[in-house]
Design an enzyme around this catalytic site. Sequence first.
Site, PDB file in Angstrom:
ATOM      1  N   CYS A   4      43.313 -76.680 -96.839  1.00  0.00           N
ATOM      2  CA  CYS A   4      43.152 -77.440 -98.075  1.00  0.00           C
ATOM      3  C   CYS A   4      44.071 -76.927 -99.169  1.00  0.00           C
ATOM      4  CB  CYS A   4      41.696 -77.388 -98.521  1.00  0.00           C
ATOM      5  SG  CYS A   4      41.333 -78.446 -99.948  1.00  0.00           S
ATOM      6  N   CYS A  43      33.753 -79.337-100.693  1.00  0.00           N
ATOM      7  CA  CYS A  43      34.172 -80.528 -99.973  1.00  0.00           C
ATOM      8  C   CYS A  43      33.365 -80.760 -98.711  1.00  0.00           C
ATOM      9  CB  CYS A  43      35.659 -80.448 -99.629  1.00  0.00           C
ATOM     10  SG  CYS A  43      36.156 -78.912 -98.854  1.00  0.00           S
TER      11      CYS A  43
END
Length: 355
Positions: free
Chosen positions: A100, A196
């Site tokens: 990420c 997330c």
Amino acid sequence: MSKTRVAVGMSGGVDSSVAALLLQQQGYEVVGVTLRVLPDVDGAFDAENDPSVVRARAIAEKLGIEHHVANCSDAFTGEVLKRCHADFSHARTPNPCCYCNRFIKFGWMMDYAKSLGADFLATGHYVRIEEVNGVRRLLRGRDPGKDQSYFLFWVPDERRNHVLTPLGTYVKSEVREIAEQNGFVNAKTGDSQDICFDIYGSQYTEFLKDRFGEMTRPGRFVDEKGKVWNTHDGFHKYTVGQRKGLGVAIGVPAFVKHVDPETGDILVTGDKSSVCFDRVEMVNCEWHGGAREVGTTFRAEGMVRYRQRAVGCEITIVDTNKAVAVFDEPLFAVTPGQCAVFYDGDMVLGGGQIV
């Protein structure tokens, strides 16, 4: 003369909120950006009422800055979720935060920041970025309990040159104190790390399987003599070094030594030392401060998982993508798919993905 414009990635947590405040106090023109990273499955995301967006928007309004919600779910799906799915399929244990940071926060979001006219992207990471011999380098944060430099090793030099990390010289307690002094609504909220995946709970591997298809197979728990001790319904649930939750009783604590994606078999052992290795091979390497010549060898301190004690080692550059590290002592649970990161003191030298 116009102010330097900085886009701050605002998760809704206290860290990124204080980062925005500090930059504003330093004279920057600050704009907030909150990412929508997950695909909207069954209406799971509501941009108006999502708690992270609501908190980030409240802080932006308090600071009097612009606030944008940016949808990067397609990029997140391709660069993070699918990579994690592929890792699990090949019996690797992925590190989604490293993916990420490289591809989304300091990739997609940085490009989005530029589209807003920002000169820099800032985040609430506890790392320092300082000039060393004329080059902006990544260093450990001042707070040893919160240092996140391990997760940012994959961010290339050219990206890091446009990054600000104002919390690098602070400890967490100081950040919360600043938030409380300024009346931030999130001053006492929990950390937003890995937020997330929180929406799908701890079983995000099941979400990956449902979305992208089967990525595992059932198999057996076997020992080094070939004795079968139990069966399992999917090897993706197990990782090298794991002891708990195996359902295997061999008379002593059992550890996962190897996972075979071809057969589905999981090799277990009662000898913990046999799950320790001093040689680590890596691919997808990223080295800071310029390319490393193939064949060169250098000393460093390395770690093969977050918060592990750094251990001295000798690294050899095999090619532009691969390297091998030989550690001064064996390390427990060197896990394929995880990341090995190397340091010179507090300065990150680079690293790669363990194979």
